[in-house]
Design a protein around this motif. Structure first.
Motif, PDB file in Angstrom:
ATOM      1  N   HIS A  91      26.591 -25.691   1.118  1.00  0.00           N
ATOM      2  CA  HIS A  91      26.061 -26.625   0.128  1.00  0.00           C
ATOM      3  C   HIS A  91      26.968 -27.852  -0.041  1.00  0.00           C
ATOM      4  CE1 HIS A  91      22.753 -24.106  -0.690  1.00  0.00           C
ATOM      5  NE2 HIS A  91      23.346 -23.251  -1.502  1.00  0.00           N
ATOM      6  N   PHE A  92      28.215 -27.622  -0.407  1.00  0.00           N
ATOM      7  CA  PHE A  92      29.116 -28.757  -0.610  1.00  0.00           C
ATOM      8  C   PHE A  92      29.424 -29.442   0.719  1.00  0.00           C
ATOM      9  CE2 PHE A  92      31.232 -26.591  -4.539  1.00  0.00           C
ATOM     10  CZ  PHE A  92      30.077 -26.780  -5.260  1.00  0.00           C
ATOM     11  N   GLY A  93      29.803 -28.647   1.726  1.00  0.00           N
ATOM     12  CA  GLY A  93      30.221 -29.220   2.999  1.00  0.00           C
ATOM     13  C   GLY A  93      29.139 -30.037   3.674  1.00  0.00           C
ATOM     14  N   GLU A  94      27.940 -29.465   3.797  1.00  0.00           N
ATOM     15  CA  GLU A  94      26.867 -30.188   4.475  1.00  0.00           C
ATOM     16  C   GLU A  94      26.447 -31.430   3.691  1.00  0.00           C
ATOM     17  OE1 GLU A  94      23.747 -27.472   5.531  1.00  0.00           O
ATOM     18  OE2 GLU A  94      25.056 -26.289   6.831  1.00  0.00           O
ATOM     19  N   SER A  95      26.495 -31.355   2.362  1.00  0.00           N
ATOM     20  CA  SER A  95      26.170 -32.531   1.547  1.00  0.00           C
ATOM     21  C   SER A  95      27.182 -33.645   1.767  1.00  0.00           C
ATOM     22  CB  SER A  95      26.130 -32.148   0.063  1.00  0.00           C
ATOM     23  OG  SER A  95      25.123 -31.194  -0.208  1.00  0.00           O
ATOM     24  N   LEU A  96      28.460 -33.285   1.812  1.00  0.00           N
ATOM     25  CA  LEU A  96      29.512 -34.286   2.008  1.00  0.00           C
ATOM     26  C   LEU A  96      29.510 -34.819   3.439  1.00  0.00           C
ATOM     27  CD1 LEU A  96      32.253 -32.466  -0.058  1.00  0.00           C
ATOM     28  CD2 LEU A  96      31.055 -34.570  -0.697  1.00  0.00           C
ATOM     29  N   PHE A  97      29.143 -33.967   4.393  1.00  0.00           N
ATOM     30  CA  PHE A  97      28.983 -34.428   5.772  1.00  0.00           C
ATOM     31  C   PHE A  97      27.893 -35.495   5.835  1.00  0.00           C
ATOM     32  CE2 PHE A  97      26.931 -34.100   9.965  1.00  0.00           C
ATOM     33  CZ  PHE A  97      28.028 -34.277  10.804  1.00  0.00           C
ATOM     34  N   ALA A  98      26.792 -35.254   5.127  1.00  0.00           N
ATOM     35  CA  ALA A  98      25.724 -36.257   5.069  1.00  0.00           C
ATOM     36  C   ALA A  98      26.245 -37.551   4.459  1.00  0.00           C
ATOM     37  CB  ALA A  98      24.543 -35.721   4.265  1.00  0.00           C
ATOM     38  N   ALA A  99      27.012 -37.434   3.377  1.00  0.00           N
ATOM     39  CA  ALA A  99      27.546 -38.634   2.708  1.00  0.00           C
ATOM     40  C   ALA A  99      28.355 -39.495   3.665  1.00  0.00           C
ATOM     41  CB  ALA A  99      28.402 -38.233   1.515  1.00  0.00           C
ATOM     42  N   SER A 100      29.098 -38.844   4.553  1.00  0.00           N
ATOM     43  CA  SER A 100      29.963 -39.591   5.465  1.00  0.00           C
ATOM     44  C   SER A 100      29.178 -40.337   6.534  1.00  0.00           C
ATOM     45  CB  SER A 100      30.969 -38.647   6.134  1.00  0.00           C
ATOM     46  OG  SER A 100      30.326 -37.760   7.032  1.00  0.00           O
ATOM     47  N   HIS A 101      27.881 -40.037   6.664  1.00  0.00           N
ATOM     48  CA  HIS A 101      27.048 -40.700   7.664  1.00  0.00           C
ATOM     49  C   HIS A 101      26.003 -41.632   7.042  1.00  0.00           C
ATOM     50  CE1 HIS A 101      28.742 -37.456  10.127  1.00  0.00           C
ATOM     51  NE2 HIS A 101      28.489 -38.228  11.150  1.00  0.00           N
ATOM     52  N   LEU A 102      26.102 -41.852   5.747  1.00  0.00           N
ATOM     53  CA  LEU A 102      25.144 -42.721   5.067  1.00  0.00           C
ATOM     54  C   LEU A 102      25.763 -44.093   4.821  1.00  0.00           C
ATOM     55  CD1 LEU A 102      23.637 -40.225   2.461  1.00  0.00           C
ATOM     56  CD2 LEU A 102      22.703 -40.902   4.681  1.00  0.00           C
ATOM     57  N   PRO A 103      24.939 -45.144   4.715  1.00  0.00           N
ATOM     58  CA  PRO A 103      25.457 -46.515   4.522  1.00  0.00           C
ATOM     59  C   PRO A 103      25.866 -46.763   3.076  1.00  0.00           C
ATOM     60  CG  PRO A 103      23.071 -46.545   4.557  1.00  0.00           C
ATOM     61  CD  PRO A 103      23.471 -45.118   4.845  1.00  0.00           C
ATOM     62  N   LEU A 104      26.931 -46.084   2.655  1.00  0.00           N
ATOM     63  CA  LEU A 104      27.373 -46.173   1.266  1.00  0.00           C
ATOM     64  C   LEU A 104      28.747 -46.824   1.142  1.00  0.00           C
ATOM     65  CD1 LEU A 104      26.475 -42.481   0.283  1.00  0.00           C
ATOM     66  CD2 LEU A 104      25.008 -44.508   0.091  1.00  0.00           C
ATOM     67  N   GLU A 105      29.287 -47.298   2.255  1.00  0.00           N
ATOM     68  CA  GLU A 105      30.670 -47.761   2.274  1.00  0.00           C
ATOM     69  C   GLU A 105      30.919 -48.939   1.343  1.00  0.00           C
ATOM     70  OE1 GLU A 105      28.742 -47.482   4.899  1.00  0.00           O
ATOM     71  OE2 GLU A 105      29.511 -45.686   5.906  1.00  0.00           O
ATOM     72  N   ARG A 106      29.903 -49.792   1.170  1.00  0.00           N
ATOM     73  CA  ARG A 106      30.114 -50.976   0.343  1.00  0.00           C
ATOM     74  C   ARG A 106      30.020 -50.672  -1.136  1.00  0.00           C
ATOM     75  NH1 ARG A 106      25.925 -55.137   2.536  1.00  0.00           N
ATOM     76  NH2 ARG A 106      24.737 -53.208   2.783  1.00  0.00           N
ATOM     77  N   ALA A 107      29.577 -49.452  -1.473  1.00  0.00           N
ATOM     78  CA  ALA A 107      29.475 -49.092  -2.884  1.00  0.00           C
ATOM     79  C   ALA A 107      30.867 -49.083  -3.512  1.00  0.00           C
ATOM     80  CB  ALA A 107      28.836 -47.725  -3.023  1.00  0.00           C
ATOM     81  N   ASP A 108      30.938 -49.634  -4.717  1.00  0.00           N
ATOM     82  CA  ASP A 108      32.219 -49.715  -5.396  1.00  0.00           C
ATOM     83  C   ASP A 108      31.972 -49.534  -6.893  1.00  0.00           C
ATOM     84  OD1 ASP A 108      34.366 -51.369  -6.925  1.00  0.00           O
ATOM     85  OD2 ASP A 108      35.207 -51.061  -4.924  1.00  0.00           O
TER      86      ASP A 108
END
Length: 208
Positions: A57-74
């Motif tokens: 649950h946590f790991g796969e969710s965070l793996f997804a986060a690392s591949h989403l275009p969220l880098e510019r979020a601040d």
């Protein structure tokens, strides 16, 4: 005393998110304890083993986060300019809530129509107090018609065809659909990234 220590959680997350932030580990530890407590009386997840919950649950969710275009979020970005994410059929909060905890600059909406699961999500949000999370305790289909999101996520849905139909209309132009699923259930029009430690699990991504 927490069910799992923060160093243990960090070790379990290594294949999915190496070097997780310390603040994230504290939040995940508290999240895990709440999940196990509620799961004893409400069926939030069929996975009962704490270490497997961290991985799946946590790991796969965070793996997804690392591949989403969220880098510019601040976190300093005004709400009107923030990147937005809708998690449809959020259940116990996956993948939306771990993504929100990792990326506090992303405004996350957790859509969950089952009352007990929505109540659990509200309790986690109340306890952890992330400033960027909204719980929508109803079906995603009845969100205001003009609400669209940069990223829409899905995971472990019963009716993939119906869920995809509800999800695609919520993706803003230039946005992304992200589905945690299996090779066999992948819609087929996007690209697939294999999940760590899984024989058939993938992160499916489709741009709009």
């Amino acid at each position: 005393m927490p069910i799992l220590s923060e160093p243990t959680i960090a070790d379990l997350l290594t294949p999915y998110l190496p070097d997780p932030p310390a603040t994230l580990l504290g939040h995940l530890s508290a999240y895990l304890d709440l999940l196990l407590k509620w799961n004893a009386r409400t069926n939030l997840t069929a996975i009962r083993d704490p270490e497997e919950i961290v991985r799946r649950h946590f790991g796969e969710s965070l793996f997804a986060a690392s591949h989403l275009p969220l880098e510019r979020a601040d976190p300093s970005v005004p709400a009107s300019g923030a990147i937005t994410l809708l998690d449809i059929g959020s259940g116990a909060g996956f993948p939306g809530l771990p993504i929100a905890l990792l990326r506090p600059g992303v405004k996350v909406t957790l859509a969950e129509s089952q009352n007990k699961k929505a109540a659990f999500l509200r309790e986690v949000v109340r306890s952890l107090n992330p400033p960027n999370v909204e719980v929508w305790a109803a079906r995603a289909e009845i969100l205001p018609i003009d609400r669209q999101f940069r990223v829409v996520t899905l995971r472990a849905v019963d009716n993939m065809e119906a869920a995809l139909s509800a999800a695609t209309v919520r993706v803003a132009p230039g946005g992304l659909l992200a589905v945690l699923t299996t090779v066999q259930q992948a819609p087929g029009a996007g690209r697939s990234i294999p999940l760590p430690n899984s024989q058939s699990g993938i992160l499916y991504l489709q741009s709009f």
